[in-house]
Design an enzyme around this catalytic site. Structure first.
Site, short mmCIF file in Angstrom:
data_model
loop_
_atom_site.label_atom_id
_atom_site.label_comp_id
_atom_site.label_asym_id
_atom_site.label_seq_id
_atom_site.Cartn_x
_atom_site.Cartn_y
_atom_site.Cartn_z
CB CYS A 26 -0.86 0.03 1.26
SG CYS A 26 -1.85 -1.44 1.51
N GLY A 54 -0.65 0.78 -5.15
CA GLY A 54 -1.92 0.11 -4.88
C GLY A 54 -3.01 0.65 -5.78
CG ASN A 129 3.20 0.21 2.93
OD1 ASN A 129 4.25 0.72 2.58
ND2 ASN A 129 2.83 -0.99 2.47
N GLY A 130 2.18 -2.36 5.17
CA GLY A 130 3.05 -3.38 5.74
C GLY A 130 2.28 -4.62 6.08
CB CYS A 274 11.09 -4.33 1.43
SG CYS A 274 10.42 -5.42 0.16
CE1 TYR A 280 7.09 -5.12 -11.02
CE2 TYR A 280 5.80 -4.99 -9.01
CZ TYR A 280 5.86 -5.16 -10.37
OH TYR A 280 4.72 -5.37 -11.10
CB SER A 321 9.77 -3.07 -14.63
OG SER A 321 9.61 -4.04 -15.65
CG ASP A 383 11.72 -7.27 -17.45
OD1 ASP A 383 11.57 -6.20 -16.83
OD2 ASP A 383 10.77 -7.97 -17.82
CG ASP A 384 11.75 -5.43 -12.97
OD1 ASP A 384 11.30 -6.21 -13.83
OD2 ASP A 384 11.03 -4.91 -12.11
CB CYS A 420 8.81 -11.92 1.61
SG CYS A 420 8.65 -10.39 2.53
#
Lengths: 429, 429, 429, 429
Positions: A26, A54, A129-130, A274, A280, A321, A383-384, A420
């Site tokens: 988020c 989001g 957020n989390g 993170c 990303y 990306s 690409d990523d 994760c």
């Protein structure tokens, strides 16, 4: 559209729900200023800048001199906040907002944020957020003491923790400090009581959170620095992991009081940002904990060029990306950077599915090759990440059909080895 | 939303209407194949690829063995063509589609294309990109002979010209050949009768039109080559200026018959491709009349670098229109190409207007600087054109606020000196 | 549309909110059967029949073998429950539904019912019709023990009371019995746990609640008897004031266990049915506590004719509320009953307001006189109540303009003298 | 929603289309006044009153000093004309409106009225109620002379006839007079040119058309008299069959000039009012050609009672269509009139279909019996017609389930023996 609120009733409560169904990726935003104004528009602009974090739902809560008014709905910021819905929100000195990421099946109205609750000492609005790792334990404990839950989100658990502490505390900031000590996992919070705006970042700093100041003296808190400039705020700094900022309308200049150093956690230098934020999630123009996201990606591209060079004629990134890393790869390798793939910016959430006799596919509709760049060339394709191998394979075949002689695929992020639990949705398909 | 059809009744008809109110910038698409299939989806995908040519309205007409069925509405392709509306269209061997550009005030439902009319010899569906210069004269003549008009578009005039000739002709192709000889100006047409698909490009080739072939033997006609690949068609060639292609369901392999060389106009080499197609309208991955749009823009950037070099550290393009030229400028000058501005891809047609006490502006909300790229640097900023000086000025101030030391603005298109009457909307504000 | 959730944060919580803002006039419905089926459609049909009790919002919660799935939204039943939204709800053996009445300003999404919460012993879904008089006291006590509230409705208070008792009880029915003993005021409840459907009517029987049985063995609970027949259920009886019915999926035939006689309250004969149910709320084809609503209104008309006769030619009722009484008045007086006013059934919630220079008004647009019935006649005009004198005055002038010679207004309900605290919204304007 | 425009291309044009696909049952409305005002709202109110004549689509065209502006869409008046869409229409002295009835499959946007066309002498807006019997002949002749058609409606044919005559006429009224002489069948027309409002009723007076006058001097033309009062107009008279009224903004008081007596047809007394207007289409409060619709139905009920008496206890009408006749039957027979069936006024166009295992049906959901009226009684049940026998049978079984001892069904309209070609849609199922 379907807005189903599904819950699973099992002996012992919700603990059998797989983690990935209650994760949250988020963006959060808050503003407080010296004068009453259309703060809802400021939050709206901030949420535009955070929309990439989001796209399922969004919401704004305005604090109109202690009275809270909210508008929250499923949809993009530009869909939910029209002139009509904005007109329904009052002016005020303070407001917070939230954008929420949608996962399969969980597009529940009851999980839309910011959450707004009434408790014994007043109102609380909270944007989160989390992802907590001990949410279910906390939920169980709360339910045993009589709590009821309307949603499946961690956010409601955090609201309960704070409002329970508020019963025993002299101030909202004291309650928050106590409550967050029980939380384990990732959380960047922006909250609002009748007179205060609070921002908290977890002790390991999983998720970003920063703040800045406008020329008129307003303060802005946001998940990413890119959301400060759109409301005219100059970046001050990231919140330190384990820090709480408290802004009050009663302080003449709104300047925040900072609580860190043993307030939430022992002073420490351990940080766990993170990696997906840099790879990303975050926007390239954001700077997180002093590190430019774009720069990080360019550097990844440079390292990639050093470690995995290619004898080629041109470097092409997969939009959007892979573009930053492609620039790094090109710069390091000395090969020319080129636009070899064009992304159709009009193919959005509504999409005409190909017919059964399809002679086309989704990738082709979204990505189109630039023949003059590719034909007869040896191409390094950057690409990523590889989310689904099928997409990468299809992109390679598109380049080949456009005449590329050789294609060297290079991925700028390291392999993903372990799941994760702090808020990254790992799909199983 | 408001769908007002406004017309001005003046003595002598509509001729006092200013030209810019009846212009048309659009994209056209048609498909014909050997078997009955969900052609509506193919057209939908083609229109996705042409969406950049017109975002106001769109439409598809399917030819179900002689019966025409249409769905046309205001909105983007993805909004108008949902699974529900596609389900309302039949299968068929042929279909055409259109995307239309919207100008201030003229978002009339009655101007939505393709136009579909009934006449003495059957039905006609027509999609048109371009602008006639003698439309009002033709309209006057038609009205004098009893014609009535439901719309203000040139397209209805063309329909009349063709159907009037059809009364005196043995075939639809003969009628079209006669009719278009009366048309002056820009027109790329895709049409459909009960059994035929026709494509016409005006003698000066103002607007692009090309065709290709799918592996299953279907033929596709489209404004730009980028729309062929999305339905799996291989590019064959552009229509020659003054050429008409006629595809028929009665031909076993659907292969077209070409009418050129003195059919529509005298054989000639005069071509007047619209420069704006290369500068602005067309997608970079399209190839028009053998020239890659991307390549053209890159070359413009290269020339710009030769003619107007700059002592600088980095080359940055204004997204999306300035990126191709920026790559050319960088390549020619030897300066590094960088992403210095990020465009917010979520700010669409619905937009939260800043409040009156605004400390922000539209440009800032849409474009965000990448500080790490700009800070302390001498920047060459490339855009394709200056539409409004205010936007360019604002972008420069954004770069400056992000720390750019010097900013050298370079525009890749030549100055705009004279108005155009062939379909480019020249705003007056 | 605007969906604003407004709350007022004041010292000591919400008690300063005026009562009329938290009232509830609603309809409830529940069904439980021996087999899994599309119960959502049954509830939808039941809510159609109860729509007159609430037009602001509605909702359905389906119990799919212990998993609860809901769809709830603002709007009429037919707007909220489309084929698409119904398709999003699972099949099941049990479901409950609710229609809610909207008052000025309080059209909050968070007050939409049925409420669905998770607690320590599972899930609870609850639909409520009525108004508690001690809601704020209960709310204060709950907040002091750590409860947080997402809505401003009494329903959430009842949910808390029940789930708190559930922590200490062996069964949901035991918890409900204990909880409702603390409630004061009006409440007809329909609830659902994983395996049981419960229905409770308050000890004074303010609001109606009855049940019936379908041929396939399903049981139906509803606010009014008119909602039983639409799903094919035969009326069994009203719940006795102070009664709780418990239906269980574990009982082979779903037959209910009744708890009354000292379970909720001391056995007593005191009943306080709300007079407005008979006068205004309920549908004429409903039978409440053994008394036909239509019959009650007809009888009121008969009494009116006896007590206030009029020398007239014809009896006319104001549609729809005055028609039943008009029939009674006509029958008693011997005067002919006639249709003298026609109501426009297409003027709904969206309404074209008259212009400023208005030569018309809302009453005229909604009610139209039948001249042939009225002209030259002495008319007895019957309505059920005078809500705003202006409307009655306007109706009289409409009759006069239509040629009525004399107009004798007769109102079938007694004067309204004291405010009500049990769920009748008494506007202040 | 689906908005399909389907056309059938056959040799020789459209003549093979079955008549019932191009019929029109509609309502028309027009207003002209001495001052500029929000005439769109007046037309909106008029269309509310005519909504029963057509629920598929509606439209308003405002004449803003010669400039025509329209809003037309699928939907009810209250859905199509919101504050937002009304705000998009200008003020003016004149406007016309239309409501259109939808038949299976033909809900085409291109058939929405009023039609608005541009021709050599200016603009024409036209609203039409009726059905031509020679439409296809006229269409063929027009197509042979070069006309193209955008719709399948007779209205476009009439537009062409008028505008063609306009080329050769000195005035719009002269053109209309000539044109309508070629029309055969039913037509009530309301038209608007730059400066005039015209109303025409066909020589046999199939469809109603009347006019009235407001106190401010405005004149109103409408399909039914019930639409006059809602805008404050006093009824003047019906148009005589074969009459044309011409109102002009250039006449100081807007008073109309009447053209009858040999203008359109030879003076004659033959009238063919459509019986369905009295039986079914028109509102009971309308008076058509001097005869009250309600009164007609009451009288039919009286005759029914004389011809087919029944030994019964109570007379009950099927709402809403059977109520007027039931009152007549009761009055004549001396039996008491009662409300024995209640219609659910919330079940509209969107409808929750019963599930497959259905224990209920559509009739039951829409109509509910009043047990106290029916139980143990001998009931005379009155309806205006038997559309489908299944519905009548189901109503009878509902009455029986509610306890009726005997049921005597009486139908107030005569049997339907021959098809009609003048605008009544006779379904084949």
């Amino acid at each position: 559209m379907e807005f189903c609120h599904e819950t699973k009733e099992v002996p012992g409560g919700l603990q059998s729900l797989p983690e990935h169904e209650i994760h949250e990726e988020c963006g959060v935003f808050g503003i407080i200023g010296p004068t009453v104004r259309e703060v809802s528009r400021d939050v709206g602009h901030g949420l535009y800048a955070l929309q990439h974090r989001g796209q399922e739902s969004c919401g704004i809560v305005v604090n109109d001199d202690g009275i809270f008014a909210a508008h929250r709905d499923l949809g993009l910021v530009g869909e939910v906040f029209t002139e009509q819905t904005l007109a329904g929100l009052p002016k005020g000195r303070m407001a917070i907002g939230h954008v929420r990421y949608g996962t399969t099946g969980g597009n529940s109205r009851s999980n839309i944020q910011p959450m707004m609750v009434h408790h014994q000492k007043g109102n609380l609005a909270l944007a989160h957020n989390g992802n907590l790792t001990n949410a279910l334990d906390l939920r169980d404990r709360l339910e045993l003491s009589g709590a009821i839950f309307h949603s499946t989100s961690d956010t409601e658990t955090i609201c309960y923790m704070i409002t329970r502490e508020r019963l025993k505390s002299d101030s909202i900031e004291a309650a928050v400090l106590r409550a967050v000590r029980s939380l384990e996992g990732a959380y960047s919070l922006v909250m609002m009581s009748a007179a205060k705006l609070l921002a908290v970042r977890d002790p390991l700093g999983f998720r970003p959170l920063c703040y800045g100041r406008c020329e008129d003296g307003s303060y802005v808190v946001a998940s990413e620095s890119c959301a400060l400039a759109v409301v005219g705020a100059a970046f001050i700094r990231d919140l330190v992991p384990g820090e709480m900022l408290v802004f009050s309308t009663e302080t003449p200049d709104c300047a925040p009081v900072s609580y860190k150093d043993n307030c939430i956690c022992k002073a420490n230098d351990t940080r766990c940002p993170c990696i997906f934020e840099y790879i990303y999630f975050a926007r390239p123009d954001s700077v997180i904990d002093g590190i430019s996201v774009h720069e990080t990606r360019v550097r990844a591209g440079r390292i990639l060029a050093s470690e995995f060079p290619a004898a080629a004629d041109v470097v092409v990134g997969v939009p959007d990306s892979g573009l930053d890393a492609a620039i790094g790869y090109a710069a390091q390798s000395g090969l020319p950077y080129e636009i070899g793939l064009v992304k159709n910016k009009y193919v959005g959430r509504s999409f005409i599915a190909p017919s059964q006799e399809a002679r086309t596919d989704t990738v082709m509709i979204k990505l189109s090759p630039v023949r003059s760049v590719l034909a007869g060339k040896r191409v390094v394709l950057i690409d990523d990440s590889i989310v689904r191998g099928t997409t990468s394979r299809r992109i390679i075949s598109i380049l080949r059909e456009a005449g590329a002689k050789e294609i060297h695929l290079r991925i700028s992020s390291p392999p993903f080895r372990h799941p994760c639990f702090y808020g990254v949705d790992i799909g199983t398909s």
